[in-house]
Design a protein around this motif. Structure first.
Motif, PDB file in Angstrom:
ATOM      1  N   ASN A   1       0.830  -1.202   0.000  1.00 39.55           N
ATOM      2  CA  ASN A   1       0.000   0.000   0.000  1.00 39.55           C
ATOM      3  C   ASN A   1       0.870   1.260   0.000  1.00 39.55           C
ATOM      4  OD1 ASN A   1       0.766   0.691   2.648  1.00 39.55           O
ATOM      5  ND2 ASN A   1      -0.908  -0.483   3.537  1.00 39.55           N
ATOM      6  N   ASN A   2       0.236   2.402  -0.250  1.00 42.66           N
ATOM      7  CA  ASN A   2       0.974   3.666  -0.372  1.00 42.66           C
ATOM      8  C   ASN A   2       1.755   4.007   0.889  1.00 42.66           C
ATOM      9  OD1 ASN A   2       0.143   4.037  -2.975  1.00 42.66           O
ATOM     10  ND2 ASN A   2      -1.422   5.550  -2.484  1.00 42.66           N
ATOM     11  N   THR A   3       1.146   3.829   2.045  1.00 45.36           N
ATOM     12  CA  THR A   3       1.825   4.157   3.300  1.00 45.36           C
ATOM     13  C   THR A   3       3.073   3.309   3.483  1.00 45.36           C
ATOM     14  OG1 THR A   3      -0.302   4.754   4.274  1.00 45.36           O
ATOM     15  CG2 THR A   3       1.523   4.381   5.789  1.00 45.36           C
ATOM     16  N   ALA A   4       2.971   2.041   3.205  1.00 45.37           N
ATOM     17  CA  ALA A   4       4.125   1.150   3.332  1.00 45.37           C
ATOM     18  C   ALA A   4       5.191   1.513   2.303  1.00 45.37           C
ATOM     19  CB  ALA A   4       3.696  -0.301   3.150  1.00 45.37           C
ATOM     20  N   HIS A   5       4.773   1.881   1.116  1.00 45.07           N
ATOM     21  CA  HIS A   5       5.730   2.251   0.067  1.00 45.07           C
ATOM     22  C   HIS A   5       6.476   3.536   0.441  1.00 45.07           C
ATOM     23  CE1 HIS A   5       7.048   3.374  -4.068  1.00 45.07           C
ATOM     24  NE2 HIS A   5       7.300   2.069  -4.097  1.00 45.07           N
ATOM     25  N   ILE A   6       5.747   4.531   0.975  1.00 46.67           N
ATOM     26  CA  ILE A   6       6.369   5.777   1.427  1.00 46.67           C
ATOM     27  C   ILE A   6       7.353   5.487   2.563  1.00 46.67           C
ATOM     28  CG2 ILE A   6       5.907   7.941   2.659  1.00 46.67           C
ATOM     29  CD1 ILE A   6       3.276   8.109   1.022  1.00 46.67           C
ATOM     30  N   ALA A   7       6.932   4.669   3.511  1.00 51.88           N
ATOM     31  CA  ALA A   7       7.804   4.313   4.638  1.00 51.88           C
ATOM     32  C   ALA A   7       9.074   3.630   4.137  1.00 51.88           C
ATOM     33  CB  ALA A   7       7.064   3.415   5.618  1.00 51.88           C
ATOM     34  N   GLN A   8       8.948   2.794   3.130  1.00 50.11           N
ATOM     35  CA  GLN A   8      10.109   2.089   2.584  1.00 50.11           C
ATOM     36  C   GLN A   8      11.068   3.071   1.895  1.00 50.11           C
ATOM     37  OE1 GLN A   8      10.690  -1.214   3.143  1.00 50.11           O
ATOM     38  NE2 GLN A   8      12.707  -0.749   2.351  1.00 50.11           N
ATOM     39  N   ILE A   9      10.528   4.037   1.161  1.00 53.55           N
ATOM     40  CA  ILE A   9      11.370   5.053   0.506  1.00 53.55           C
ATOM     41  C   ILE A   9      12.153   5.824   1.559  1.00 53.55           C
ATOM     42  CG2 ILE A   9      11.328   7.222  -0.796  1.00 53.55           C
ATOM     43  CD1 ILE A   9       8.949   6.045  -2.398  1.00 53.55           C
ATOM     44  N   ILE A  10      11.457   6.249   2.610  1.00 53.40           N
ATOM     45  CA  ILE A  10      12.133   7.008   3.675  1.00 53.40           C
ATOM     46  C   ILE A  10      13.187   6.137   4.348  1.00 53.40           C
ATOM     47  CG2 ILE A  10      11.798   8.074   5.936  1.00 53.40           C
ATOM     48  CD1 ILE A  10       9.064   9.066   4.884  1.00 53.40           C
ATOM     49  N   LYS A  11      12.846   4.911   4.667  1.00 51.18           N
ATOM     50  CA  LYS A  11      13.798   4.004   5.327  1.00 51.18           C
ATOM     51  C   LYS A  11      15.047   3.795   4.471  1.00 51.18           C
ATOM     52  CE  LYS A  11      14.273  -0.656   7.120  1.00 51.18           C
ATOM     53  NZ  LYS A  11      13.748  -2.002   7.085  1.00 51.18           N
ATOM     54  N   ASN A  12      14.857   3.648   3.170  1.00 46.37           N
ATOM     55  CA  ASN A  12      15.981   3.375   2.275  1.00 46.37           C
ATOM     56  C   ASN A  12      16.906   4.569   2.081  1.00 46.37           C
ATOM     57  OD1 ASN A  12      15.012   0.789   1.896  1.00 46.37           O
ATOM     58  ND2 ASN A  12      14.093   1.225  -0.099  1.00 46.37           N
TER      59      ASN A  12
ATOM     60  N   GLU B   1      10.464   7.813 -11.525  1.00 49.67           N
ATOM     61  CA  GLU B   1      11.115   6.572 -11.941  1.00 49.67           C
ATOM     62  C   GLU B   1      12.211   6.201 -10.946  1.00 49.67           C
ATOM     63  OE1 GLU B   1      12.453   6.438 -16.006  1.00 49.67           O
ATOM     64  OE2 GLU B   1      10.709   7.586 -16.664  1.00 49.67           O
ATOM     65  N   ASN B   2      12.855   7.244 -10.380  1.00 47.61           N
ATOM     66  CA  ASN B   2      13.944   7.044  -9.443  1.00 47.61           C
ATOM     67  C   ASN B   2      13.686   7.911  -8.209  1.00 47.61           C
ATOM     68  OD1 ASN B   2      16.353   6.971  -8.025  1.00 47.61           O
ATOM     69  ND2 ASN B   2      17.624   7.100  -9.846  1.00 47.61           N
ATOM     70  N   PRO B   3      13.001   7.377  -7.194  1.00 47.47           N
ATOM     71  CA  PRO B   3      12.661   8.180  -6.007  1.00 47.47           C
ATOM     72  C   PRO B   3      13.889   8.760  -5.308  1.00 47.47           C
ATOM     73  CG  PRO B   3      11.432   6.126  -6.000  1.00 47.47           C
ATOM     74  CD  PRO B   3      12.423   6.041  -7.124  1.00 47.47           C
ATOM     75  N   ARG B   4      14.989   8.017  -5.297  1.00 50.59           N
ATOM     76  CA  ARG B   4      16.221   8.498  -4.654  1.00 50.59           C
ATOM     77  C   ARG B   4      16.704   9.767  -5.338  1.00 50.59           C
ATOM     78  NH1 ARG B   4      21.594   8.040  -5.838  1.00 50.59           N
ATOM     79  NH2 ARG B   4      23.002   8.261  -4.062  1.00 50.59           N
ATOM     80  N   ALA B   5      16.750   9.762  -6.660  1.00 51.75           N
ATOM     81  CA  ALA B   5      17.214  10.932  -7.413  1.00 51.75           C
ATOM     82  C   ALA B   5      16.280  12.122  -7.182  1.00 51.75           C
ATOM     83  CB  ALA B   5      17.306  10.603  -8.896  1.00 51.75           C
ATOM     84  N   LEU B   6      14.983  11.858  -7.153  1.00 49.26           N
ATOM     85  CA  LEU B   6      14.027  12.934  -6.917  1.00 49.26           C
ATOM     86  C   LEU B   6      14.192  13.515  -5.514  1.00 49.26           C
ATOM     87  CD1 LEU B   6      11.687  14.662  -7.884  1.00 49.26           C
ATOM     88  CD2 LEU B   6      10.134  12.836  -7.150  1.00 49.26           C
ATOM     89  N   LEU B   7      14.356  12.662  -4.516  1.00 50.12           N
ATOM     90  CA  LEU B   7      14.597  13.147  -3.155  1.00 50.12           C
ATOM     91  C   LEU B   7      15.825  14.051  -3.102  1.00 50.12           C
ATOM     92  CD1 LEU B   7      13.947   9.973  -0.973  1.00 50.12           C
ATOM     93  CD2 LEU B   7      12.714  12.139  -0.823  1.00 50.12           C
ATOM     94  N   HIS B   8      16.894  13.617  -3.736  1.00 42.12           N
ATOM     95  CA  HIS B   8      18.123  14.411  -3.724  1.00 42.12           C
ATOM     96  C   HIS B   8      17.949  15.728  -4.483  1.00 42.12           C
ATOM     97  CE1 HIS B   8      21.113  11.970  -1.578  1.00 42.12           C
ATOM     98  NE2 HIS B   8      20.346  10.954  -1.940  1.00 42.12           N
ATOM     99  N   ARG B   9      17.204  15.723  -5.572  1.00 46.71           N
ATOM    100  CA  ARG B   9      16.982  16.952  -6.343  1.00 46.71           C
ATOM    101  C   ARG B   9      16.159  17.940  -5.523  1.00 46.71           C
ATOM    102  NH1 ARG B   9      19.185  20.248  -8.337  1.00 46.71           N
ATOM    103  NH2 ARG B   9      20.413  18.564  -9.184  1.00 46.71           N
TER     104      ARG B   9
END
Length: 167
Positions: free
Chosen positions: A2-13, A53-61
């Protein structure tokens, strides 16, 4: 997932790495934490993460853009609200009344405080227009908003900042 779990995973990573990078960039752990928090807010509030496509790159940008905004605000504060430097002493000796300097510093402090109270998007639009001299179209393209929204943010910023003259 689900979206909440996916968001939590992005933050954790990516949280520790993002905080390290922002700390190295700004040199202050509290500021780095604020930038990272605002990064998450922007990414998840606007559902940008769903399109990335790349959440890590977007977070850094997003974080890099926020850090740049922070640097600009700090530089402006330092440039106009500096301490009693030799340059200021020289201006006083050139015939400028010390009371005028005090009044000007107080007005500048109110201006900086007013700019800091603007919403992040409104503040960004204001800085891009007034300090980087970008056109409304350039700001709209850079921020991914309409020209009408740029104009609305500028109007709101000018109304908020105009109130310091009324004080």
């Amino acid at each position: 997932m689900n979206n909440t779990a996916h968001i939590a995973q992005i933050i954790k990573n990516h949280d520790q790495e993002l905080r390290r990078v922002m700390f190295r960039r700004c040199g202050c752990i509290e500021t780095a934490a604020d930038i990272v928090q605002e990064t998450y807010h922007r990414m998840f509030a606007g559902n940008l993460w769903l399109q990335a496509e790349n959440p890590r790159a977007l977070l850094h940008r997003i974080a890099a853009n926020l850090a740049t905004d922070y640097d600009r605000r700090r530089n402006i504060r330092n440039q106009y609200a500096g301490d009693d430097s030799a340059e200021e002493v020289e201006r006083v000796s050139d015939g400028i009344d010390p009371e005028q300097i005090t009044v000007a510093k107080q007005r500048l402090d109110r201006l900086v405080a007013a700019v800091d109270t603007l919403s992040p998007k409104c503040r960004t639009v204001f800085v891009l227009r007034k300090f980087e001299d970008l056109s409304h179209a350039e700001i709209a393209e850079r921020l991914g908003i309409s020209r009408n929204m740029v104009e609305k943010h500028l109007r709101n910023a000018m109304q908020a900042l105009q109130q310091i003259d009324d004080l």
